[in-house]
Design a protein around this motif. Structure first.
Motif, PDB file in Angstrom:
ATOM      1  N   LEU A 170      -9.635   3.334  -7.418  1.00 34.02           N
ATOM      2  CA  LEU A 170      -9.212   4.228  -6.331  1.00 34.02           C
ATOM      3  C   LEU A 170      -7.765   3.870  -5.984  1.00 34.02           C
ATOM      4  CD1 LEU A 170     -11.313   5.033  -3.180  1.00 34.02           C
ATOM      5  CD2 LEU A 170      -8.871   4.610  -3.023  1.00 34.02           C
ATOM      6  N   GLY A 171      -6.889   4.838  -6.081  1.00 35.08           N
ATOM      7  CA  GLY A 171      -5.468   4.571  -5.838  1.00 35.08           C
ATOM      8  C   GLY A 171      -4.988   5.256  -4.569  1.00 35.08           C
ATOM      9  N   LEU A 172      -4.090   4.578  -3.862  1.00 33.56           N
ATOM     10  CA  LEU A 172      -3.523   5.153  -2.638  1.00 33.56           C
ATOM     11  C   LEU A 172      -2.005   5.255  -2.776  1.00 33.56           C
ATOM     12  CD1 LEU A 172      -5.612   3.122  -0.037  1.00 33.56           C
ATOM     13  CD2 LEU A 172      -5.914   5.525  -0.645  1.00 33.56           C
ATOM     14  N   SER A 173      -1.462   6.302  -2.214  1.00 31.57           N
ATOM     15  CA  SER A 173      -0.005   6.514  -2.283  1.00 31.57           C
ATOM     16  C   SER A 173       0.476   7.013  -0.927  1.00 31.57           C
ATOM     17  CB  SER A 173       0.308   7.558  -3.352  1.00 31.57           C
ATOM     18  OG  SER A 173      -0.300   8.780  -2.985  1.00 31.57           O
ATOM     19  N   SER A 174       1.792   7.033  -0.747  1.00 30.28           N
ATOM     20  CA  SER A 174       2.368   7.553   0.505  1.00 30.28           C
ATOM     21  C   SER A 174       3.417   8.611   0.217  1.00 30.28           C
ATOM     22  CB  SER A 174       3.082   6.445   1.291  1.00 30.28           C
ATOM     23  OG  SER A 174       2.183   5.500   1.758  1.00 30.28           O
ATOM     24  N   VAL A 175       3.443   9.607   1.085  1.00 30.37           N
ATOM     25  CA  VAL A 175       4.506  10.618   1.051  1.00 30.37           C
ATOM     26  C   VAL A 175       5.311  10.428   2.345  1.00 30.37           C
ATOM     27  CG1 VAL A 175       5.015  13.078   0.832  1.00 30.37           C
ATOM     28  CG2 VAL A 175       2.861  12.189  -0.074  1.00 30.37           C
ATOM     29  N   PRO A 176       6.353   9.589   2.310  1.00 29.27           N
ATOM     30  CA  PRO A 176       7.047   9.246   3.565  1.00 29.27           C
ATOM     31  C   PRO A 176       7.629  10.450   4.296  1.00 29.27           C
ATOM     32  CG  PRO A 176       7.702   7.759   1.807  1.00 29.27           C
ATOM     33  CD  PRO A 176       6.871   8.842   1.166  1.00 29.27           C
ATOM     34  N   TRP A 177       7.984  11.516   3.570  1.00 28.71           N
ATOM     35  CA  TRP A 177       8.606  12.656   4.249  1.00 28.71           C
ATOM     36  C   TRP A 177       7.720  13.197   5.377  1.00 28.71           C
ATOM     37  CZ3 TRP A 177      12.396  14.976   6.222  1.00 28.71           C
ATOM     38  CH2 TRP A 177      12.293  16.292   6.668  1.00 28.71           C
ATOM     39  N   GLY A 215      -8.672  -4.793  -3.515  1.00 29.40           N
ATOM     40  CA  GLY A 215      -7.278  -4.399  -3.766  1.00 29.40           C
ATOM     41  C   GLY A 215      -6.744  -5.166  -4.972  1.00 29.40           C
ATOM     42  N   LEU A 216      -6.172  -4.441  -5.932  1.00 25.54           N
ATOM     43  CA  LEU A 216      -5.630  -5.102  -7.133  1.00 25.54           C
ATOM     44  C   LEU A 216      -4.153  -5.382  -6.865  1.00 25.54           C
ATOM     45  CD1 LEU A 216      -7.449  -2.831  -9.742  1.00 25.54           C
ATOM     46  CD2 LEU A 216      -8.148  -5.091  -8.917  1.00 25.54           C
ATOM     47  N   ALA A 217      -3.945  -6.307  -5.941  1.00 21.61           N
ATOM     48  CA  ALA A 217      -2.598  -6.518  -5.396  1.00 21.61           C
ATOM     49  C   ALA A 217      -1.682  -7.203  -6.396  1.00 21.61           C
ATOM     50  CB  ALA A 217      -2.682  -7.331  -4.113  1.00 21.61           C
ATOM     51  N   HIS A 218      -2.203  -7.647  -7.543  1.00 21.49           N
ATOM     52  CA  HIS A 218      -1.339  -8.291  -8.527  1.00 21.49           C
ATOM     53  C   HIS A 218      -0.604  -7.255  -9.392  1.00 21.49           C
ATOM     54  CE1 HIS A 218      -5.236  -7.498 -10.271  1.00 21.49           C
ATOM     55  NE2 HIS A 218      -4.736  -7.581 -11.480  1.00 21.49           N
ATOM     56  N   LEU A 219      -1.073  -6.006  -9.396  1.00 26.93           N
ATOM     57  CA  LEU A 219      -0.460  -5.005 -10.280  1.00 26.93           C
ATOM     58  C   LEU A 219       0.932  -4.603  -9.784  1.00 26.93           C
ATOM     59  CD1 LEU A 219      -3.514  -2.651 -10.930  1.00 26.93           C
ATOM     60  CD2 LEU A 219      -2.618  -4.470 -12.405  1.00 26.93           C
ATOM     61  N   ALA A 220       1.729  -4.103 -10.724  1.00 24.90           N
ATOM     62  CA  ALA A 220       3.069  -3.618 -10.358  1.00 24.90           C
ATOM     63  C   ALA A 220       2.964  -2.174  -9.872  1.00 24.90           C
ATOM     64  CB  ALA A 220       3.977  -3.666 -11.578  1.00 24.90           C
ATOM     65  N   LEU A 246      -1.239   1.195  -3.615  1.00 20.54           N
ATOM     66  CA  LEU A 246      -2.238   0.175  -3.938  1.00 20.54           C
ATOM     67  C   LEU A 246      -3.313   0.779  -4.829  1.00 20.54           C
ATOM     68  CD1 LEU A 246      -3.353  -2.718  -3.238  1.00 20.54           C
ATOM     69  CD2 LEU A 246      -4.710  -1.603  -1.460  1.00 20.54           C
ATOM     70  N   LEU A 247      -3.711   0.005  -5.831  1.00 23.36           N
ATOM     71  CA  LEU A 247      -4.867   0.396  -6.638  1.00 23.36           C
ATOM     72  C   LEU A 247      -6.017  -0.540  -6.279  1.00 23.36           C
ATOM     73  CD1 LEU A 247      -5.654   2.402  -8.918  1.00 23.36           C
ATOM     74  CD2 LEU A 247      -5.286   0.530 -10.522  1.00 23.36           C
ATOM     75  N   CYS A 248      -7.204   0.046  -6.104  1.00 26.09           N
ATOM     76  CA  CYS A 248      -8.383  -0.758  -5.733  1.00 26.09           C
ATOM     77  C   CYS A 248      -9.462  -0.565  -6.780  1.00 26.09           C
ATOM     78  CB  CYS A 248      -8.962  -0.298  -4.400  1.00 26.09           C
ATOM     79  SG  CYS A 248      -7.821  -0.418  -3.035  1.00 26.09           S
TER      80      CYS A 248
END
Ligand SMILES: Cc1cc2nc3c(=O)[nH]c(=O)nc-3n(C[C@H](O)[C@H](O)[C@H](O)COP(=O)(O)O)c2cc1C
Length: 549
Positions: A170-177, A215-220, A246-248
């Motif tokens: 499960l991946g999360l992203s942000s749209v700052p605008w 959370g796979l916090a080690h990934l780039a 973040l990818l989980c």
């Protein structure tokens, strides 16, 4: 009207600088729009246009929230359309439509600064009936999964072959605008806080299904961007970028915890060779203002691949359970940010301790990870009306070993009296007796909610230490603040109260009050809890009338 473009900087923006430049001061706010162009308000819903969409059902669970928050085991559900429908309907879905006069707007299970919702979610799924293996984007507008691409068998095997049974990503992203439109340069802070809330919301919903979210916090970031299709820049509007966060890994709690997961090395190349469906919709037409500082901050805080190092949280006894009989899905959907509080209503002392107790990280208890890192944020509380506790300022170091360091850093006059009757593992200290209602409201950008609640609090981060891992440490700290906020929001509902996240506060005025003089500690977020005063003019409607639950 376009904000001045900053001259190109040779050095990368440090997170110290971003944080400093986006502080609100008593004599001036961080840089934001002078006027709001309401007709240009960004679309809160991502739409990739024509692509195969799968309708998710709305399914219920009778698990009581109090048991969920106390970590009572729930049998693991099999992965499929039903369980994904249940997950998302309690995590990120619309929970209600609100209407006042002609205005009608949706609110969701996860809160968001200004209800602007910069967070997007994607699922990378193995092959299941009605859901062929592939990458799916979650569409809260209609509770559907829209397919972005289909994985050939070999790629699905490379992605999921090593995962526990029924595991998926499960991946999360942000749209700052979406946030910057209203809040300007400070908006990226809110994106990060919102992300923590969304992750917390997902963890509660997953726990209802007997699933854990790691959370796979080690990934780039670049790896996550490739998997989520966010590096396909031609399919996104150039002035509305969407960034990986973040990818989980989601997996049943009755399977062994996954070893450090790695994405296939040639993933980006293999994904590029696939057919992708759709193109990201334009969110605003005009973009009167631009906020290049945010793009700079994103670039500077980009995360490379790192080793997986967790400094684990101290083991704790189980929290005192909430006295609440509500099924978790009902409580989760009923969660709302109060806009006004009853300035006379008090909170029971035991409920106050329960709320604080659930704010400590415990392995596998939502919203915390299965192996939570030790706490980096501590609570400075303005207690206005908690029956049995004197009014005043308190501190809860969320790990006991930081108490003496905090004591040295904070104002000498603070008394540091341990609070009697508090559970032994809850290191709550009374700093000073005071009626802090006016100060709390003033420091929260003059918002009455911070003074009218039963208590409000500031989340004080170990800022320098958090940034020592790299600039992306800023995102990690903010995320922890959002997770903590989510625990408080749902905990408040479980005490028959409401909470409100407070992103608008006068940063250094708070630091001055606490006697903090350098950047070792910085407040990242505030929160208030109390008895809400409901606005009778606002009507609530069902989230998805077209779907039968
Ligand atoms: C990071 C964050 C910051 C927020 N800051 C404020 C604030 O300063 N003042 C306020 O009244 N509400 C604030 N809120 C509450 C939002 O306005 C609220 O979440 C949003 O309107 C959606 O409503 P809901 O929480 O009832 O779903 C904040 C929420 C979040 C998540």
């Amino acid at each position: 009207m376009t904000a001045a473009i900053h001259p190109a900087r040779s050095a990368r923006l440090s997170m110290h600088d971003y944080h400093r430049r986006t502080k609100h001061h008593l004599d001036g706010y961080a840089k934001g729009p002078d006027t709001l162009d309401w007709d240009d308000q960004p679309d809160p819903f991502r739409d990739y246009g024509q692509h195969p969409c799968v309708q998710l059902p709305l399914t219920e669970s009778g698990v009581r929230f109090a048991n969920l928050a106390a970590g009572r085991p729930v049998p693991s559900a099999p992965l499929g359309r039903d369980s994904l429908g249940a997950l998302l309907s309690c995590a990120l879905a619309i929970s209600s439509w609100k209407q006042q006069g002609a205005a009608r707007w949706p609110v969701r299970c996860n809160p968001s600064s200004g209800n602007l919702h910069p967070t997007e979610a994607y699922l990378a799924l193995p092959d299941r009936a009605e859901l062929p293996a592939g990458l799916y984007h979650y569409r809260p507008q209609d509770h559907q999964l829209g397919r972005r691409c289909r994985y050939p068998a070999a790629l699905a095997d490379a992605l999921f072959g090593e995962l526990p049974r029924d595991g998926f990503l499960l991946g999360l992203s942000s749209v700052p605008w979406r946030e910057a439109w209203k809040y300007g340069e400070r908006a990226w802070r809110y994106c990060q806080l919102d992300l923590g809330h969304a992750l917390g919301s997902i963890r509660y919903a997953a726990a209802l299904l007997g699933w854990r979210v790691t959370g796979l916090a080690h990934l780039a970031d670049a790896e996550v961007a490739a998997l989520l299709g966010l590096d396909r820049t031609a399919e996104f509007e150039a002035d509305e970028p969407e960034y990986p966060e973040l990818l989980c890994l989601v997996s049943p709690v009755d399977t062994p915890p996954a070893a450090a997961y790695v994405l296939p090395q040639d993933l980006a190349i293999r994904l590029k060779a696939l057919s992708w469906y759709g193109k990201a919709n334009r969110l605003s037409t005009r973009h009167h203002y631009r906020w290049p500082l945010i793009d700079e901050a994103v670039r500077s805080a980009e995360k490379p691949r790192t080793a997986l190092i967790i400094d684990p949280a101290t083991p704790l006894p189980a929290p005192t359970p909430y006295r609440c009989d509500l099924p978790a899905p009902i409580l989760i959907r009923r969660r709302r940010s109060a806009q006004a509080y009853d300035g006379g209503a008090a909170l029971d002392k035991d409920d106050f301790f329960r709320l604080l107790d659930h704010a400590l990280p415990r392995p596998g208890l939502p919203p915390w990870a299965e192996r939570p890192a030790r706490a980096s944020l501590h609570l400075v509380l303005f207690v206005h009306r908690v029956a049995g506790l004197p009014k005043g300022v308190y501190v809860l170091p969320r790990r006991p070993d930081i108490a003496s360091e905090l004591q040295i850093a904070m104002r000498d006059a603070f008394q540091w009296q341990p609070v009697p009757e508090c559970p032994d593992h809850l290191p709550l200290f009374h700093l000073v007796g005071a009626d802090a209602r006016r100060s709390a409201a003033r420091l929260a950008c003059q918002q009455a909610i911070a003074g009218d609640g039963a208590f409000s609090l500031a989340m004080l981060s170990e800022f320098e230490r958090g940034l020592a891992i790299g600039p992306w440490g800023y995102r990690t700290l903010m995320r922890e603040a959002g997770l903590l906020g989510q625990a408080l929001y749902l905990g408040a509902e479980a005490c028959d109260l409401q909470g409100t996240g407070i992103g608008c506060f006068f940063d250094d005025a708070l630091h001055d009050l606490f006697g903090l003089q350098d950047q070792r500690y910085q407040v990242l977020y505030q929160f208030t809890v109390g008895k809400a005063v409901h606005d009778g003019r606002i009507r609530q409607q069902r989230p998805y009338p077209q779907l039968v639950d």
